[in-house]
Design a protein around this motif. Structure first.
Motif: not given
Length: 110
Positions: A75-82, A54-64
């Motif tokens: 940007l705010v949504g991707v950083l807040a939802v995880p 789960g952490g790897a998936v979140m990191l990949g989406v955030q990095w993208l």
């Protein structure tokens, strides 16, 4: 015809049978304890694997999304939802979710 069996060999035979029965029961108990310990270890490894995946998936989406910062809301949504997912996973990992029933030594399940 009368069979005359001396008492000493007869008692020795019963002793050997008793020793075999006790060894069989002790081996069975040890096998049960080892199986329960293995099950507990598998639960822990399974939970750790799910957390890492789960952490790897979140990191990949955030990095993208962070590498393409065109949309501030995204940007705010991707950083807040995880953060919500991480809080849920940590809460679940640190909370006792299963109560293992005590093993009954005699009589089995009731």
């Amino acid at each position: 015809m009368t069979v005359n069996v001396p008492m000493l060999p007869l008692l020795a035979g019963f002793g050997v049978l008793l020793a075999l029965a006790l060894m069989w029961r002790a081996g069975r108990r040890r096998a049960k304890a080892a199986a329960e310990a293995a099950r507990t270890g598998v639960r822990l490894v399974s939970l750790a694997g799910r957390v890492l995946l789960g952490g790897a998936v979140m990191l990949g989406v955030q990095w993208l999304v962070v590498t393409h910062p065109d949309n501030t809301t995204l940007l705010v949504g991707v950083l807040a939802v995880p953060d919500l997912f991480a809080a849920y996973v940590l809460t679940k990992a640190l909370t006792v979710s299963a109560i293992d029933a005590p093993v009954r030594r005699r009589g089995g399940q009731r």
